[in-house]
Design a protein around this motif. Structure first.
Motif, PDB file in Angstrom:
ATOM      1  N   ILE A  46       0.871  -1.173   0.000  1.00 20.74           N
ATOM      2  CA  ILE A  46       0.000   0.000   0.000  1.00 20.74           C
ATOM      3  C   ILE A  46       0.912   1.229   0.000  1.00 20.74           C
ATOM      4  N   PHE A  47       0.801   2.035  -1.045  1.00 24.93           N
ATOM      5  CA  PHE A  47       1.647   3.214  -1.219  1.00 24.93           C
ATOM      6  C   PHE A  47       0.897   4.448  -0.733  1.00 24.93           C
ATOM      7  N   PHE A  48       1.520   5.214   0.168  1.00 26.59           N
ATOM      8  CA  PHE A  48       0.926   6.408   0.760  1.00 26.59           C
ATOM      9  C   PHE A  48       1.698   7.660   0.339  1.00 26.59           C
ATOM     10  N   ALA A  49       0.993   8.780   0.309  1.00 24.86           N
ATOM     11  CA  ALA A  49       1.625  10.096   0.188  1.00 24.86           C
ATOM     12  C   ALA A  49       1.054  10.960   1.303  1.00 24.86           C
ATOM     13  N   HIS A  50       1.906  11.364   2.220  1.00 26.11           N
ATOM     14  CA  HIS A  50       1.492  12.182   3.356  1.00 26.11           C
ATOM     15  C   HIS A  50       1.993  13.603   3.138  1.00 26.11           C
ATOM     16  N   PRO A  51       1.146  14.618   3.374  1.00 22.87           N
ATOM     17  CA  PRO A  51       1.571  16.002   3.105  1.00 22.87           C
ATOM     18  C   PRO A  51       2.790  16.446   3.922  1.00 22.87           C
ATOM     19  N   ALA A  52       2.944  15.936   5.132  1.00 21.81           N
ATOM     20  CA  ALA A  52       4.075  16.350   5.967  1.00 21.81           C
ATOM     21  C   ALA A  52       5.197  15.312   6.000  1.00 21.81           C
ATOM     22  N   GLU A  53       4.847  14.039   6.023  1.00 23.67           N
ATOM     23  CA  GLU A  53       5.835  12.969   6.183  1.00 23.67           C
ATOM     24  C   GLU A  53       6.398  12.457   4.860  1.00 23.67           C
ATOM     25  N   GLY A  54       5.739  12.757   3.747  1.00 21.65           N
ATOM     26  CA  GLY A  54       6.202  12.289   2.447  1.00 21.65           C
ATOM     27  C   GLY A  54       5.671  10.904   2.104  1.00 21.65           C
ATOM     28  N   ALA A  55       6.349  10.247   1.185  1.00 23.78           N
ATOM     29  CA  ALA A  55       5.906   8.944   0.700  1.00 23.78           C
ATOM     30  C   ALA A  55       6.303   7.834   1.670  1.00 23.78           C
ATOM     31  N   ALA A  56       5.462   6.805   1.723  1.00 18.61           N
ATOM     32  CA  ALA A  56       5.726   5.622   2.537  1.00 18.61           C
ATOM     33  C   ALA A  56       4.986   4.448   1.908  1.00 18.61           C
ATOM     34  N   THR A  57       5.422   3.263   2.263  1.00 19.51           N
ATOM     35  CA  THR A  57       4.782   2.049   1.769  1.00 19.51           C
ATOM     36  C   THR A  57       4.602   1.093   2.932  1.00 19.51           C
ATOM     37  N   LEU A  58       3.406   0.535   3.035  1.00 18.60           N
ATOM     38  CA  LEU A  58       3.145  -0.522   4.006  1.00 18.60           C
ATOM     39  C   LEU A  58       3.143  -1.826   3.236  1.00 18.60           C
ATOM     40  N   VAL A  59       4.048  -2.731   3.601  1.00 17.16           N
ATOM     41  CA  VAL A  59       4.157  -4.034   2.961  1.00 17.16           C
ATOM     42  C   VAL A  59       3.529  -5.060   3.886  1.00 17.16           C
ATOM     43  N   ILE A  60       2.570  -5.796   3.357  1.00 18.49           N
ATOM     44  CA  ILE A  60       1.885  -6.829   4.124  1.00 18.49           C
ATOM     45  C   ILE A  60       2.279  -8.168   3.514  1.00 18.49           C
ATOM     46  N   GLU A  61       3.052  -8.934   4.255  1.00 21.19           N
ATOM     47  CA  GLU A  61       3.493 -10.243   3.804  1.00 21.19           C
ATOM     48  C   GLU A  61       2.689 -11.301   4.555  1.00 21.19           C
ATOM     49  N   THR A  62       1.851 -12.037   3.869  1.00 26.64           N
ATOM     50  CA  THR A  62       0.996 -13.049   4.502  1.00 26.64           C
ATOM     51  C   THR A  62       1.503 -14.434   4.104  1.00 26.64           C
ATOM     52  N   ILE A  63       2.517 -14.872   4.816  1.00 25.24           N
ATOM     53  CA  ILE A  63       3.185 -16.122   4.485  1.00 25.24           C
ATOM     54  C   ILE A  63       3.217 -17.005   5.735  1.00 25.24           C
ATOM     55  N   GLY A  64       2.041 -17.359   6.228  1.00 28.44           N
ATOM     56  CA  GLY A  64       1.938 -18.217   7.407  1.00 28.44           C
ATOM     57  C   GLY A  64       2.684 -17.669   8.599  1.00 28.44           C
ATOM     58  N   ARG A  65       3.519 -18.506   9.202  1.00 26.04           N
ATOM     59  CA  ARG A  65       4.236 -18.068  10.408  1.00 26.04           C
ATOM     60  C   ARG A  65       5.311 -17.022  10.094  1.00 26.04           C
ATOM     61  N   TYR A  66       5.623 -16.820   8.829  1.00 25.03           N
ATOM     62  CA  TYR A  66       6.595 -15.799   8.420  1.00 25.03           C
ATOM     63  C   TYR A  66       5.924 -14.478   8.053  1.00 25.03           C
ATOM     64  N   SER A  67       4.635 -14.333   8.317  1.00 24.48           N
ATOM     65  CA  SER A  67       3.911 -13.109   7.994  1.00 24.48           C
ATOM     66  C   SER A  67       4.530 -11.916   8.710  1.00 24.48           C
ATOM     67  N   ASN A  68       4.418 -10.752   8.075  1.00 25.78           N
ATOM     68  CA  ASN A  68       5.011  -9.558   8.651  1.00 25.78           C
ATOM     69  C   ASN A  68       4.350  -8.319   8.063  1.00 25.78           C
ATOM     70  N   LEU A  69       4.400  -7.236   8.807  1.00 22.86           N
ATOM     71  CA  LEU A  69       4.024  -5.901   8.342  1.00 22.86           C
ATOM     72  C   LEU A  69       5.291  -5.067   8.392  1.00 22.86           C
ATOM     73  N   ILE A  70       5.624  -4.449   7.266  1.00 24.83           N
ATOM     74  CA  ILE A  70       6.860  -3.686   7.188  1.00 24.83           C
ATOM     75  C   ILE A  70       6.540  -2.303   6.636  1.00 24.83           C
ATOM     76  N   LEU A  71       6.954  -1.281   7.336  1.00 28.73           N
ATOM     77  CA  LEU A  71       6.735   0.094   6.907  1.00 28.73           C
ATOM     78  C   LEU A  71       8.022   0.629   6.299  1.00 28.73           C
ATOM     79  N   LEU A  72       7.931   1.120   5.059  1.00 32.64           N
ATOM     80  CA  LEU A  72       9.091   1.607   4.317  1.00 32.64           C
ATOM     81  C   LEU A  72       9.000   3.110   4.077  1.00 32.64           C
ATOM     82  N   ASP A  73      10.153   3.758   3.953  1.00 29.87           N
ATOM     83  CA  ASP A  73      10.171   5.163   3.573  1.00 29.87           C
ATOM     84  C   ASP A  73      10.179   5.278   2.048  1.00 29.87           C
ATOM     85  N   ALA A  74      10.336   6.480   1.540  1.00 30.78           N
ATOM     86  CA  ALA A  74      10.299   6.723   0.091  1.00 30.78           C
ATOM     87  C   ALA A  74      11.446   6.048  -0.656  1.00 30.78           C
TER      88      ALA A  74
END
Length: 108
Positions: A52-80
């Motif tokens: 999920i790609f975001f554009a925030h007026p103050a913080e800039g661009a970011a991406t939320l990566v949702i990995e749904t791989i069973g016990r290896y699932s993770n949520l990772i927040l990335l910068d631009a």
């Protein structure tokens, strides 16, 4: 005061918790997502990964990566620059030599 993100969980269809949002991700996500515009949502072909790609007026661009791989699932927040801001599950080199998921590291 408790964060509204503290109890966010990703669960499987059987009710098993795959990801439990921790305080560190709970602190980083609202800064980047609250008031942000969702630019696009992508699913990587043949993978259980959603971005999920975001554009925030103050913080800039970011991406939320949702990995749904069973016990290896993770949520990772990335910068631009695709650098990790934080992750629900931090993985260092002693846990996985091929893929490190820690703040300030490049997402791969």
């Amino acid at each position: 005061m408790a964060s509204r993100w503290e109890t966010l969980r990703v669960r499987s269809s059987t009710g098993t918790d795959l990801i439990d949002i921790t305080d560190r991700v709970a602190a980083a996500l609202p800064e980047r997502a609250d008031g942000a515009l969702v630019l696009r949502i992508e699913q990587i072909p043949h993978e259980r990964v959603l971005k999920i790609f975001f554009a925030h007026p103050a913080e800039g661009a970011a991406t939320l990566v949702i990995e749904t791989i069973g016990r290896y699932s993770n949520l990772i927040l990335l910068d631009a620059n695709d650098r990790i801001i934080d992750a629900a599950k931090r993985i260092d080199a002693t846990m996985n030599r091929a893929r490190v998921i820690l703040p300030k590291h490049a997402y791969a």
